[in-house]
Design an enzyme around this catalytic site. Structure first.
Site, short mmCIF file in Angstrom:
data_model
loop_
_atom_site.label_atom_id
_atom_site.label_comp_id
_atom_site.label_asym_id
_atom_site.label_seq_id
_atom_site.Cartn_x
_atom_site.Cartn_y
_atom_site.Cartn_z
N LYS A 14 6.02 30.15 -13.72
CA LYS A 14 5.04 29.35 -12.98
C LYS A 14 4.53 30.09 -11.74
O LYS A 14 3.34 30.07 -11.45
CB LYS A 14 5.65 28.00 -12.56
CG LYS A 14 6.17 27.16 -13.73
CD LYS A 14 6.64 25.80 -13.28
CE LYS A 14 7.88 25.83 -12.41
NZ LYS A 14 9.13 26.20 -13.11
N ARG A 89 8.71 16.83 -10.03
CA ARG A 89 9.90 17.14 -10.82
C ARG A 89 10.61 15.87 -11.28
O ARG A 89 11.61 15.96 -11.97
CB ARG A 89 10.87 17.95 -9.97
CG ARG A 89 11.06 19.40 -10.42
CD ARG A 89 11.98 20.03 -9.37
NE ARG A 89 12.56 21.27 -9.75
CZ ARG A 89 12.06 22.47 -9.44
NH1 ARG A 89 10.90 22.57 -8.82
NH2 ARG A 89 12.71 23.56 -9.75
N ARG A 128 15.81 38.26 -12.29
CA ARG A 128 15.19 37.98 -10.99
C ARG A 128 16.26 37.94 -9.90
O ARG A 128 16.01 38.35 -8.76
CB ARG A 128 14.44 36.64 -11.07
CG ARG A 128 13.77 36.23 -9.78
CD ARG A 128 12.88 35.02 -9.95
NE ARG A 128 13.64 33.79 -10.09
CZ ARG A 128 13.11 32.59 -10.37
NH1 ARG A 128 11.80 32.49 -10.55
NH2 ARG A 128 13.86 31.53 -10.47
N ARG A 134 18.11 34.87 -4.09
CA ARG A 134 18.27 33.42 -4.22
C ARG A 134 19.66 33.11 -4.75
O ARG A 134 20.04 33.55 -5.83
CB ARG A 134 17.21 32.85 -5.18
CG ARG A 134 15.85 32.70 -4.54
CD ARG A 134 14.82 32.21 -5.52
NE ARG A 134 15.19 30.96 -6.19
CZ ARG A 134 14.36 30.28 -6.97
NH1 ARG A 134 13.13 30.71 -7.17
NH2 ARG A 134 14.75 29.17 -7.53
N ARG A 146 20.62 24.05 -13.28
CA ARG A 146 19.17 23.89 -13.09
C ARG A 146 18.48 23.55 -14.40
O ARG A 146 17.57 22.73 -14.43
CB ARG A 146 18.58 25.15 -12.47
CG ARG A 146 18.85 25.21 -10.96
CD ARG A 146 18.76 26.61 -10.44
NE ARG A 146 17.44 27.17 -10.53
CZ ARG A 146 17.19 28.48 -10.54
NH1 ARG A 146 18.18 29.33 -10.46
NH2 ARG A 146 15.95 28.91 -10.59
P1 ADP Z 1 12.90 27.18 -10.14
O1 ADP Z 1 11.69 26.56 -10.77
O2 ADP Z 1 13.03 28.63 -10.44
O3 ADP Z 1 14.16 26.42 -10.38
P2 ADP Z 1 11.91 26.43 -7.47
O4 ADP Z 1 11.59 27.50 -6.54
O5 ADP Z 1 10.79 25.62 -8.02
O6 ADP Z 1 12.76 27.15 -8.59
O7 ADP Z 1 12.94 25.40 -6.82
C1 ADP Z 1 14.17 25.81 -6.27
C2 ADP Z 1 15.01 24.59 -5.84
O8 ADP Z 1 14.29 23.84 -4.83
C3 ADP Z 1 15.27 23.56 -6.93
O9 ADP Z 1 16.39 23.89 -7.72
C4 ADP Z 1 15.51 22.29 -6.08
O10 ADP Z 1 16.76 22.28 -5.47
C5 ADP Z 1 14.48 22.44 -4.97
N1 ADP Z 1 13.19 21.80 -5.34
C6 ADP Z 1 12.00 22.44 -5.52
N2 ADP Z 1 11.03 21.57 -5.85
C7 ADP Z 1 11.62 20.35 -5.91
C8 ADP Z 1 11.16 19.05 -6.24
N3 ADP Z 1 9.87 18.82 -6.57
N4 ADP Z 1 12.04 18.02 -6.21
C9 ADP Z 1 13.33 18.22 -5.88
N5 ADP Z 1 13.83 19.42 -5.57
C10 ADP Z 1 13.00 20.49 -5.58
#
Ligand code: ADP
Length: 190
Positions: A14, A89, A128, A134, A146
């Site tokens: 994404k 999400r 990554r 991270r 996740r």
């Molecule tokens: P990825 O898609 O690689 O898991 P992101 O960078 O989108 O990583 O998100 C990293 C973390 O940030 C998630 O695992 C969560 O803890 C938090 N997070 C991000 N966006 C949201 C969301 N919309 N709702 C709840 N938690 C979120």
């Protein structure tokens, strides 16, 4: 104006595709993960609050996420639209987003989902993790959490947009340029 939800599991690509889309369409990238990481880096209260959830691979509570997105939408002026990346999400977040946009006379154009098999996701995330710094990219347990959280809590968001006739799926495996082309043909059909 395009308001696009780019959807898919962790590691689906994404972020990579968002970068290309903002250049082509002049959109504003709204990645909740990036916003949280920025807060974390700056040591804000919000960052500290989000940290314990993020590092374990769990979702940050809806009300916290929604407040942060609302702020970002309200402070963004003169844009061609938004790419929502990593948000919504949960179904509650999707409902809140519809309300926020309606307030501003806007709506979601569509959701584009990147389809990638689970095994490929795990390989990509670990790769990554070697450079991303991270915590949640580093070990199998967190990566598995996740993916499980995605399947249990986030996948229903696809139904939410599907019911509105706004859902389209793209193959997320292969050349970055080809995937980008497939996404742009969906956007150009809006
Ligand atoms: P990825 O898609 O690689 O898991 P992101 O960078 O989108 O990583 O998100 C990293 C973390 O940030 C998630 O695992 C969560 O803890 C938090 N997070 C991000 N966006 C949201 C969301 N919309 N709702 C709840 N938690 C979120």
């Amino acid at each position: 104006m395009y308001n696009i939800v780019l959807f898919g599991p962790p590691g689906a690509g994404k972020g990579t595709q968002s970068e290309k889309l903002i250049q082509k369409y002049g959109l504003t990238h709204l990645s909740t993960g990036d916003l949280f990481r920025k807060h974390l880096g700056e040591g804000t209260e919000l960052g500290l609050l989000a940290k314990k959830y993020m590092n374990e691979g769990h979702l940050v509570p809806d009300e916290v996420v929604i407040r942060m997105v609302e702020e970002k939408i309200n402070e963004t002026k003169n844009t061609e639209g938004f790419i929502f990346d990593g948000f919504p999400r949960t179904t509650a977040q999707a409902e809140a987003l519809d309300e926020m946009l309606a307030h501003n006379g806007l709506s979601i154009s569509g959701m584009i989902a990147l389809d990638v098999p689970e095994e490929t996701l795990k390989i990509r995330i670990k790769e990554r993790g070697k450079t991303s710094n991270r915590v949640d990219d580093q070990d199998d347990e967190k990566i598995n959490t996740r993916i499980k959280v995605y399947l249990d809590e986030t996948l229903p968001v696809a139904d939410y947009y599907s019911k509105q006739g706004k859902f389209q799926k793209i193959n997320g495996v292969g050349e970055i340029e080809q995937i980008f082309k497939d996404i742009t043909s969906v956007i150009d059909s809006y």
